[in-house]
Scaffold this motif. Structure first.
Motif, PDB file in Angstrom:
ATOM      1  N   GLN A  16       7.989 -11.652  -7.349  1.00 38.00           N
ATOM      2  CA  GLN A  16       8.418 -10.453  -6.621  1.00 38.00           C
ATOM      3  C   GLN A  16       7.223  -9.653  -6.126  1.00 38.00           C
ATOM      4  OE1 GLN A  16      11.216  -8.167  -9.001  1.00 38.00           O
ATOM      5  NE2 GLN A  16      12.253 -10.037  -9.656  1.00 38.00           N
ATOM      6  N   LYS A  18       4.289 -10.834  -5.454  1.00 38.41           N
ATOM      7  CA  LYS A  18       3.633 -11.603  -4.399  1.00 38.41           C
ATOM      8  C   LYS A  18       4.387 -11.509  -3.079  1.00 38.41           C
ATOM      9  CE  LYS A  18       1.592 -16.186  -3.696  1.00 38.41           C
ATOM     10  NZ  LYS A  18       1.406 -17.535  -4.298  1.00 38.41           N
ATOM     11  N   GLU A  19       5.714 -11.587  -3.146  1.00 34.17           N
ATOM     12  CA  GLU A  19       6.528 -11.538  -1.930  1.00 34.17           C
ATOM     13  C   GLU A  19       6.569 -10.147  -1.320  1.00 34.17           C
ATOM     14  OE1 GLU A  19      10.386 -13.044  -2.802  1.00 34.17           O
ATOM     15  OE2 GLU A  19       9.644 -15.013  -3.476  1.00 34.17           O
ATOM     16  N   HIS A  20       6.433  -9.111  -2.174  1.00 32.67           N
ATOM     17  CA  HIS A  20       6.523  -7.724  -1.680  1.00 32.67           C
ATOM     18  C   HIS A  20       5.288  -6.944  -2.138  1.00 32.67           C
ATOM     19  CE1 HIS A  20      10.717  -8.653  -0.748  1.00 32.67           C
ATOM     20  NE2 HIS A  20      10.835  -9.133  -1.980  1.00 32.67           N
ATOM     21  N   ASP A  22       3.858  -4.398  -1.084  1.00 37.74           N
ATOM     22  CA  ASP A  22       3.944  -2.934  -0.980  1.00 37.74           C
ATOM     23  C   ASP A  22       5.069  -2.347  -1.833  1.00 37.74           C
ATOM     24  OD1 ASP A  22       1.860  -2.855   0.912  1.00 37.74           O
ATOM     25  OD2 ASP A  22       3.258  -3.326   2.533  1.00 37.74           O
ATOM     26  N   ARG A  23       5.751  -3.196  -2.570  1.00 36.02           N
ATOM     27  CA  ARG A  23       6.890  -2.724  -3.364  1.00 36.02           C
ATOM     28  C   ARG A  23       6.426  -1.888  -4.546  1.00 36.02           C
ATOM     29  NH1 ARG A  23      11.377  -6.475  -6.575  1.00 36.02           N
ATOM     30  NH2 ARG A  23      12.332  -4.760  -7.745  1.00 36.02           N
ATOM     31  N   ASP A 125      -2.362  -8.449  -7.269  1.00 31.35           N
ATOM     32  CA  ASP A 125      -3.083  -7.479  -6.448  1.00 31.35           C
ATOM     33  C   ASP A 125      -4.597  -7.559  -6.608  1.00 31.35           C
ATOM     34  OD1 ASP A 125      -0.553  -6.670  -5.855  1.00 31.35           O
ATOM     35  OD2 ASP A 125      -0.621  -4.783  -6.953  1.00 31.35           O
ATOM     36  N   ARG A 182       2.282   1.631  -7.663  1.00 34.51           N
ATOM     37  CA  ARG A 182       2.832   0.273  -7.796  1.00 34.51           C
ATOM     38  C   ARG A 182       3.937   0.184  -8.833  1.00 34.51           C
ATOM     39  NH1 ARG A 182       3.927  -4.326  -5.260  1.00 34.51           N
ATOM     40  NH2 ARG A 182       2.553  -6.106  -5.685  1.00 34.51           N
TER      41      ARG A 182
END
Length: 431
Positions: A16, A18-20, A22-23, A125, A182
């Protein structure tokens, strides 16, 4: 080997992240359950000293399942009270004292659990040039990387920066602020706040630091990496590097970092803005210990390099000639580290001269193996040999005090060493 359930949770969390990129994660606390705490217990160092409650790992393990269930209940209900840390002091190379905090064993387990959660997200990150306290990365990897970076980026100048008492001066408010960028799970943030404000016990006196994250805490290295990822790493990649005229690199191991620049002008501009950047977050770049060092590739026609040296992770880096006469970057044990190791070995021989020979031999072998395992890199054999000869002389001198004459000749001692063979120096890391 990790529990499949815990591994699946952490793997899904990493995917999750890695896919997002900016989440902001707002619900993480529910992932910590008894199974998660059991895994954290397995990863916790069982040989470390007990905390203020004097509960050892063996005592905790005697009733493990009940203890973990009780810990999980208090955590989920929000009733967990972070106990204060026990403070001890260790001597640094400059003979000053470094404070180390020792958490209670149960506290280590919960800190490890939260660290595992944070790591699953932030490992995605963190940049490749960050090496400290990360899985499958070591100080030797960082030492090798800095050498390669100097070659690849054609650096001529090194910035050797020192952050004054970094772990003691991190602002609690800034830590929470950076974490919320984050991870904005209120329960996790409050729990970390409890650890930051838990207090420190020293000689039956307790005090509550208004800033800092104690060295020795299980979660402190992760907090330090997250803090510096924002303060230094992201700033360098996004703001600094694009504005430099030449090539450059940053390499960091926790709060120790080195910057390399191709052009001297870039290095001076960096040294102007670096203290301002850290000051913004309540930190100070030490004005005397931080310096700009000439470190360019020497001409093959010169007998001397004309460069300075810099220290990183216990090694002094310098230009020297290889066997075939070409200039290469070499590393040797820092003078302060070498002196400290020799002093500690001498004191052991003096203070334990009346112990059984078998015990002394075992301890000296263990100490030498430890030094060889860390400092045994290429080009550093001479410093290891100096340690080996120093141990032989110290042992001979203090064992001689046990004899009637108060002295053992070298001829007699060599016969003794043929039975009690101390390990000779060896290169253990080809970095």
């Amino acid at each position: 080997m990790r529990s499949q359930t815990v591994s699946l949770k952490l793997c899904q969390l990493s995917e999750q992240a890695k896919e997002h990129p900016d989440r902001v994660f707002t619900t993480l606390h529910h992932l910590i359950d008894v199974d998660f705490l059991r895994e954290a217990y397995r990863s916790t160092n069982k040989k470390a000293s007990a905390g203020v409650d004097e509960v050892t790992s063996a005592e905790y393990a005697a009733n493990l399942e009940t203890n973990l269930e009780d810990l999980c209940r208090r955590y989920k209900e929000g009733n967990y009270i972070a106990p204060p840390m026990k403070r001890i002091w260790i001597e640094k190379e400059d003979k000053s004292q470094r404070p180390i905090g020792i958490p209670a064993f149960e506290d280590k387990i919960l800190q490890r659990a939260v660290t595992m959660l944070l790591g699953a997200i932030y490992e995605i990150d963190f940049y490749d040039f960050s090496y400290g306290f990360r899985e499958e990365r070591s100080a030797h990897d960082a030492v090798k990387a800095i050498r390669n970076a100097c070659y690849e980026e054609k650096v001529r100048v090194i910035i050797d920066a020192d952050v004054t008492k970094f772990f003691d001066n991190m602002s609690h408010g800034r830590i929470r602020e950076i974490l919320r960028m984050r991870i904005n799970d209120g329960k996790i943030i409050r729990l970390i706040g409890k650890w930051l404000n838990a207090g420190v016990i020293e000689k039956d006196n307790i005090h509550y630091p208004t800033c800092g994250s104690p060295q020795g805490g299980v979660i402190s290295p992760m907090i330090a990496n997250i803090f510096l990822h924002h303060v230094l790493d992201e700033w360098y990649v996004n703001k600094v590097k694009p504005r430099l005229k030449g090539c450059s690199f940053l390499l960091r191991f926790a709060d120790d970092f080195v910057l390399g620049c191709e052009f001297e002008g870039d290095s001076h501009r960096l040294m102007e803005v670096l203290p301002k950047r850290f000051e913004k977050y309540g930190l100070t770049i030490h004005p005397e210990k931080s310096k700009v060092i000439s470190f360019k590739w020497p001409s093959k026609f010169k007998a001397k390099s004309g460069n300075g040296t810099f220290d990183f992770l216990g090694f002094t880096h310098y230009w020297g000639k290889s066997r075939n006469g070409t200039w290469v970057i070499k590393r040797k044990t820092m003078k302060k580290r070498q002196s400290r190791a020799m002093r500690n070995l001498y004191l052991y021989c003096r203070n334990n001269k009346h112990d059984p020979i078998k015990e002394q031999f075992k301890q000296l072998c263990s100490k030498l193996h430890g030094l060889y395992n860390y400092y045994g890199i290429r080009n550093n054999y001479r410093m290891l040999l100096m340690l080996f000869e120093h141990v032989r002389e110290s042992w001979r001198r203090w064992l001689g005090r046990r004899t009637r004459d108060g002295y053992i000749s070298w001829a007699k001692f060599e016969k003794f060493l043929s039975v009690w063979k101390l390990p000779r120096p060896r290169i253990t890391k080809m970095v």
